[in-house]
Design a protein around this motif. Structure first.
Motif, PDB file in Angstrom:
ATOM      1  N   MET A   1      36.511  36.704  29.696  1.00 58.83           N
ATOM      2  CA  MET A   1      35.871  35.470  29.304  1.00 58.83           C
ATOM      3  C   MET A   1      35.536  34.641  30.540  1.00 58.83           C
ATOM      4  SD  MET A   1      34.867  33.753  26.767  1.00 58.83           S
ATOM      5  CE  MET A   1      35.021  32.426  25.678  1.00 58.83           C
ATOM      6  N   ALA A   2      36.451  34.579  31.482  1.00 60.03           N
ATOM      7  CA  ALA A   2      36.207  33.793  32.696  1.00 60.03           C
ATOM      8  C   ALA A   2      35.046  34.372  33.499  1.00 60.03           C
ATOM      9  CB  ALA A   2      37.472  33.743  33.551  1.00 60.03           C
ATOM     10  N   GLY A   3      34.932  35.678  33.546  1.00 59.31           N
ATOM     11  CA  GLY A   3      33.832  36.316  34.259  1.00 59.31           C
ATOM     12  C   GLY A   3      32.488  35.988  33.629  1.00 59.31           C
ATOM     13  N   CYS A   4      32.432  35.977  32.307  1.00 63.03           N
ATOM     14  CA  CYS A   4      31.186  35.629  31.604  1.00 63.03           C
ATOM     15  C   CYS A   4      30.806  34.181  31.874  1.00 63.03           C
ATOM     16  CB  CYS A   4      31.337  35.859  30.110  1.00 63.03           C
ATOM     17  SG  CYS A   4      31.418  37.582  29.647  1.00 63.03           S
ATOM     18  N   LEU A   5      31.779  33.294  31.846  1.00 69.64           N
ATOM     19  CA  LEU A   5      31.488  31.882  32.089  1.00 69.64           C
ATOM     20  C   LEU A   5      31.065  31.638  33.530  1.00 69.64           C
ATOM     21  CD1 LEU A   5      34.314  30.222  29.971  1.00 69.64           C
ATOM     22  CD2 LEU A   5      31.887  30.400  29.439  1.00 69.64           C
ATOM     23  N   LEU A   6      31.690  32.319  34.481  1.00 75.10           N
ATOM     24  CA  LEU A   6      31.253  32.175  35.863  1.00 75.10           C
ATOM     25  C   LEU A   6      29.859  32.761  36.032  1.00 75.10           C
ATOM     26  CD1 LEU A   6      31.807  31.244  38.716  1.00 75.10           C
ATOM     27  CD2 LEU A   6      32.918  33.433  39.157  1.00 75.10           C
ATOM     28  N   GLY A   7      29.549  33.830  35.327  1.00 76.23           N
ATOM     29  CA  GLY A   7      28.205  34.390  35.359  1.00 76.23           C
ATOM     30  C   GLY A   7      27.173  33.400  34.861  1.00 76.23           C
ATOM     31  N   LEU A   8      27.491  32.652  33.808  1.00 74.80           N
ATOM     32  CA  LEU A   8      26.586  31.605  33.329  1.00 74.80           C
ATOM     33  C   LEU A   8      26.461  30.485  34.357  1.00 74.80           C
ATOM     34  CD1 LEU A   8      27.596  31.368  29.570  1.00 74.80           C
ATOM     35  CD2 LEU A   8      25.505  32.337  30.545  1.00 74.80           C
ATOM     36  N   GLY A   9      27.561  30.196  35.046  1.00 69.67           N
ATOM     37  CA  GLY A   9      27.497  29.212  36.127  1.00 69.67           C
ATOM     38  C   GLY A   9      26.593  29.679  37.254  1.00 69.67           C
ATOM     39  N   ILE A  10      26.641  30.961  37.567  1.00 69.94           N
ATOM     40  CA  ILE A  10      25.755  31.528  38.585  1.00 69.94           C
ATOM     41  C   ILE A  10      24.307  31.427  38.118  1.00 69.94           C
ATOM     42  CG2 ILE A  10      25.093  33.673  39.750  1.00 69.94           C
ATOM     43  CD1 ILE A  10      28.093  34.440  39.661  1.00 69.94           C
ATOM     44  N   GLY A  11      24.080  31.623  36.828  1.00 67.96           N
ATOM     45  CA  GLY A  11      22.733  31.498  36.285  1.00 67.96           C
ATOM     46  C   GLY A  11      22.195  30.084  36.388  1.00 67.96           C
ATOM     47  N   CYS A  12      23.082  29.097  36.355  1.00 67.87           N
ATOM     48  CA  CYS A  12      22.646  27.701  36.493  1.00 67.87           C
ATOM     49  C   CYS A  12      22.457  27.310  37.950  1.00 67.87           C
ATOM     50  CB  CYS A  12      23.670  26.768  35.862  1.00 67.87           C
ATOM     51  SG  CYS A  12      23.783  26.929  34.084  1.00 67.87           S
ATOM     52  N   ARG A  13      23.322  27.787  38.818  1.00 68.71           N
ATOM     53  CA  ARG A  13      23.239  27.457  40.247  1.00 68.71           C
ATOM     54  C   ARG A  13      23.791  28.651  41.018  1.00 68.71           C
ATOM     55  NH1 ARG A  13      22.439  22.590  43.024  1.00 68.71           N
ATOM     56  NH2 ARG A  13      23.297  22.651  45.122  1.00 68.71           N
ATOM     57  N   ILE A  14      22.938  29.278  41.792  1.00 73.11           N
ATOM     58  CA  ILE A  14      23.288  30.549  42.434  1.00 73.11           C
ATOM     59  C   ILE A  14      24.417  30.400  43.450  1.00 73.11           C
ATOM     60  CG2 ILE A  14      21.642  30.502  44.332  1.00 73.11           C
ATOM     61  CD1 ILE A  14      21.025  33.476  43.480  1.00 73.11           C
ATOM     62  N   THR A  15      24.643  29.191  43.957  1.00 74.55           N
ATOM     63  CA  THR A  15      25.725  29.006  44.919  1.00 74.55           C
ATOM     64  C   THR A  15      27.100  29.194  44.283  1.00 74.55           C
ATOM     65  OG1 THR A  15      25.645  26.624  44.544  1.00 74.55           O
ATOM     66  CG2 THR A  15      24.396  27.486  46.418  1.00 74.55           C
ATOM     67  N   SER A  16      27.156  29.207  42.952  1.00 72.76           N
ATOM     68  CA  SER A  16      28.423  29.474  42.270  1.00 72.76           C
ATOM     69  C   SER A  16      28.900  30.898  42.510  1.00 72.76           C
ATOM     70  CB  SER A  16      28.276  29.241  40.772  1.00 72.76           C
ATOM     71  OG  SER A  16      27.921  27.913  40.507  1.00 72.76           O
ATOM     72  N   ALA A  17      28.021  31.766  42.986  1.00 69.31           N
ATOM     73  CA  ALA A  17      28.408  33.150  43.268  1.00 69.31           C
ATOM     74  C   ALA A  17      29.450  33.225  44.386  1.00 69.31           C
ATOM     75  CB  ALA A  17      27.181  33.980  43.636  1.00 69.31           C
ATOM     76  N   ALA A  18      29.573  32.166  45.180  1.00 65.61           N
ATOM     77  CA  ALA A  18      30.591  32.147  46.233  1.00 65.61           C
ATOM     78  C   ALA A  18      32.000  32.159  45.650  1.00 65.61           C
ATOM     79  CB  ALA A  18      30.400  30.918  47.115  1.00 65.61           C
ATOM     80  N   MET A  19      32.140  31.796  44.386  1.00 64.08           N
ATOM     81  CA  MET A  19      33.451  31.776  43.747  1.00 64.08           C
ATOM     82  C   MET A  19      33.918  33.156  43.290  1.00 64.08           C
ATOM     83  SD  MET A  19      34.446  28.725  43.997  1.00 64.08           S
ATOM     84  CE  MET A  19      35.861  28.746  42.944  1.00 64.08           C
ATOM     85  N   VAL A  20      32.998  34.113  43.177  1.00 60.98           N
ATOM     86  CA  VAL A  20      33.361  35.439  42.659  1.00 60.98           C
ATOM     87  C   VAL A  20      34.422  36.111  43.533  1.00 60.98           C
ATOM     88  CG1 VAL A  20      32.510  37.750  42.112  1.00 60.98           C
ATOM     89  CG2 VAL A  20      31.202  35.747  41.416  1.00 60.98           C
ATOM     90  N   PRO A  21      34.224  36.258  44.851  1.00 58.20           N
ATOM     91  CA  PRO A  21      35.278  36.925  45.634  1.00 58.20           C
ATOM     92  C   PRO A  21      36.551  36.096  45.749  1.00 58.20           C
ATOM     93  CG  PRO A  21      33.474  36.240  47.062  1.00 58.20           C
ATOM     94  CD  PRO A  21      33.046  35.979  45.658  1.00 58.20           C
ATOM     95  N   LEU A  22      36.412  34.763  45.759  1.00 57.28           N
ATOM     96  CA  LEU A  22      37.605  33.923  45.866  1.00 57.28           C
ATOM     97  C   LEU A  22      38.487  34.039  44.627  1.00 57.28           C
ATOM     98  CD1 LEU A  22      35.942  30.735  47.361  1.00 57.28           C
ATOM     99  CD2 LEU A  22      37.252  32.479  48.560  1.00 57.28           C
ATOM    100  N   LEU A  23      37.883  33.927  43.463  1.00 60.11           N
ATOM    101  CA  LEU A  23      38.665  34.037  42.232  1.00 60.11           C
ATOM    102  C   LEU A  23      39.119  35.474  41.986  1.00 60.11           C
ATOM    103  CD1 LEU A  23      36.672  31.605  39.937  1.00 60.11           C
ATOM    104  CD2 LEU A  23      38.885  31.232  41.014  1.00 60.11           C
ATOM    105  N   GLY A  24      38.305  36.445  42.392  1.00 58.06           N
ATOM    106  CA  GLY A  24      38.727  37.844  42.285  1.00 58.06           C
ATOM    107  C   GLY A  24      39.950  38.122  43.136  1.00 58.06           C
ATOM    108  N   GLY A  25      39.976  37.558  44.338  1.00 56.56           N
ATOM    109  CA  GLY A  25      41.154  37.699  45.198  1.00 56.56           C
ATOM    110  C   GLY A  25      42.375  37.019  44.620  1.00 56.56           C
ATOM    111  N   LEU A  26      42.172  35.877  43.982  1.00 60.29           N
ATOM    112  CA  LEU A  26      43.285  35.182  43.341  1.00 60.29           C
ATOM    113  C   LEU A  26      43.860  36.016  42.197  1.00 60.29           C
ATOM    114  CD1 LEU A  26      44.918  32.546  43.215  1.00 60.29           C
ATOM    115  CD2 LEU A  26      43.227  31.705  41.593  1.00 60.29           C
ATOM    116  N   ILE A  27      42.998  36.651  41.439  1.00 62.42           N
ATOM    117  CA  ILE A  27      43.471  37.517  40.349  1.00 62.42           C
ATOM    118  C   ILE A  27      44.273  38.687  40.913  1.00 62.42           C
ATOM    119  CG2 ILE A  27      42.714  39.095  38.522  1.00 62.42           C
ATOM    120  CD1 ILE A  27      40.394  37.149  38.026  1.00 62.42           C
ATOM    121  N   LEU A  28      43.857  39.198  42.083  1.00 59.36           N
ATOM    122  CA  LEU A  28      44.595  40.309  42.697  1.00 59.36           C
ATOM    123  C   LEU A  28      45.986  39.900  43.167  1.00 59.36           C
ATOM    124  CD1 LEU A  28      41.880  42.133  44.814  1.00 59.36           C
ATOM    125  CD2 LEU A  28      43.158  43.062  42.891  1.00 59.36           C
ATOM    126  N   MET A  29      46.183  38.614  43.438  1.00 60.04           N
ATOM    127  CA  MET A  29      47.472  38.160  43.967  1.00 60.04           C
ATOM    128  C   MET A  29      48.477  37.798  42.881  1.00 60.04           C
ATOM    129  SD  MET A  29      46.662  35.999  47.394  1.00 60.04           S
ATOM    130  CE  MET A  29      45.569  34.810  46.672  1.00 60.04           C
TER     131      MET A  29
END
Length: 77
Positions: A1-29
Motif C-alpha cells: 500500500m505504501a509503495g502505491c501511495l508513493l507512486g501516486l506521489g511521484i505522479g504528482c511531483r517527480i521529485t518524490s522519487a528521491a524517497m524510494v531508495p531512502l524508504l526502501g533502505g529503511l524497510i531493509l533495516m
C-alpha cells in the motif's frame, strides 16, 4: 500500500522519487529478517511501476523530452 501511495506521489511531483531508495533502505533495516528483502523489493517495485504509469501518457506523447526545461522567452502581459 505504501509503495502505491508513493507512486501516486511521484505522479504528482517527480521529485518524490528521491524517497524510494531512502524508504526502501529503511524497510531493509527494520522488521523480521526473513521478510525484509521481499518487503523492500515489493515497496520499491510498486512505487516505480505506479509512478511510471502516472507518467505514461506524457511519455507516450513527448518521449523523454518531457524532462527538458524550457525557459520562457516572453512574460505574459
Amino acid at each position: 500500500m505504501a509503495g502505491c501511495l508513493l507512486g501516486l506521489g511521484i505522479g504528482c511531483r517527480i521529485t518524490s522519487a528521491a524517497m524510494v531508495p531512502l524508504l526502501g533502505g529503511l524497510i531493509l533495516m527494520v522488521g523480521l529478517p526473513e521478510r525484509r528483502r521481499r518487503g523492500a523489493t515489493l515497496f520499491m517495485g510498486m512505487a516505480v511501476i505506479v509512478g511510471l504509469l502516472c507518467f505514461a501518457p506524457v511519455m507516450l506523447r513527448h518521449g523523454l523530452a518531457f524532462f527538458a526545461f524550457v525557459e520562457p522567452s516572453e512574460y505574459p502581459p
